[in-house]
Enzyme design. Sequence first.
Site, short mmCIF file in Angstrom:
data_model
loop_
_atom_site.label_atom_id
_atom_site.label_comp_id
_atom_site.label_asym_id
_atom_site.label_seq_id
_atom_site.Cartn_x
_atom_site.Cartn_y
_atom_site.Cartn_z
CB SER A 26 -0.96 -0.04 1.20
OG SER A 26 -1.98 0.92 1.05
CG ASP A 79 -7.42 -3.28 -2.26
OD1 ASP A 79 -8.02 -2.36 -1.68
OD2 ASP A 79 -6.19 -3.48 -2.15
CG HIS A 88 -5.54 -2.70 0.97
ND1 HIS A 88 -5.02 -2.32 -0.25
CD2 HIS A 88 -4.89 -1.95 1.90
CE1 HIS A 88 -4.11 -1.37 -0.07
NE2 HIS A 88 -4.00 -1.13 1.22
#
Length: 291
Positions: free
Chosen positions: A154, A232, A269
């Site tokens: 991320s 995600d 995620h």
Amino acid sequence: MSDPLEKVSSNKSFEGELTKYKFKSAALGGLSANFNLFLPTNASPSNKVPVLVYLAGLTCTEDNGFVKGSFLGPASSQGIAILFPDTSPRGAGIQGEDVDWDFGTGAGFYLNATNPKFSAHYNMYTHIALELPTVIEAAGIPIDWKRQSIFGHSMGGHGALTMYLSSPQKQYRSASAFSPVSNPTKCPWGEKAFAGYLQGGVEEAKEKYDATELIAKNKEPVHILIDFGTADNFYKQNQLLPENFLKAARDANYDEFQVRVRSQEGYDHSYYFISTFASDHVHFHANFLKA
């Protein structure tokens, strides 16, 4: 100058040793900084081992990667160390740094701040690329800093890609990312971070802190792997924009052997996703770290 390392704790894991250290960081304005370091069992003064640097995401600390990532087993089997830095300075006491979860503490964005409000402490780029290798080497820990690669998740995926593509003399041999913020000058997370940390905001960020902008201008060979999940929520909210990075790479004539971007059906995620593909990423880097 940074202070020497202080060992906080140590645990045997996958026949190697996972150690937490702390020290007063000059790059972070004299604040105390923590990091974790995994050394495989084959590391010794006569056998310095290659190292993978793992950069975690928003709200994370130096602990998330080794606790949840499933990296240590594959790293041990390949004889590779893993360095787990923190995601931001801690305790700077800057007004407004703890108002939002996606800015300030836990959200350093792996840059060197130029806004005077943050520039004394928010220098995670220098902390990771220069300071940590220096203090770890000074402590006599057997890592071969000529064999480094970098990966992250991320915000940390953003950090890994940008540090790989912008580092002088190709400091890192390869880069990979899980669900990276791939084009941060065009997503809300990045726009917010750059407006706060950088005097020149998004325009300044394009020069060094946006992987899509960097790959478009890069002329050197690269070794990059990216995975993201189709389920995600942040991908669906256009925070990640991996397609933008892939298009820029292809337009710059990088083929699938140099830049590989994989969509993973149904994954989100979380670290459930990361741990599923952790071994893939460690083995990807091993190809270059052990060459």
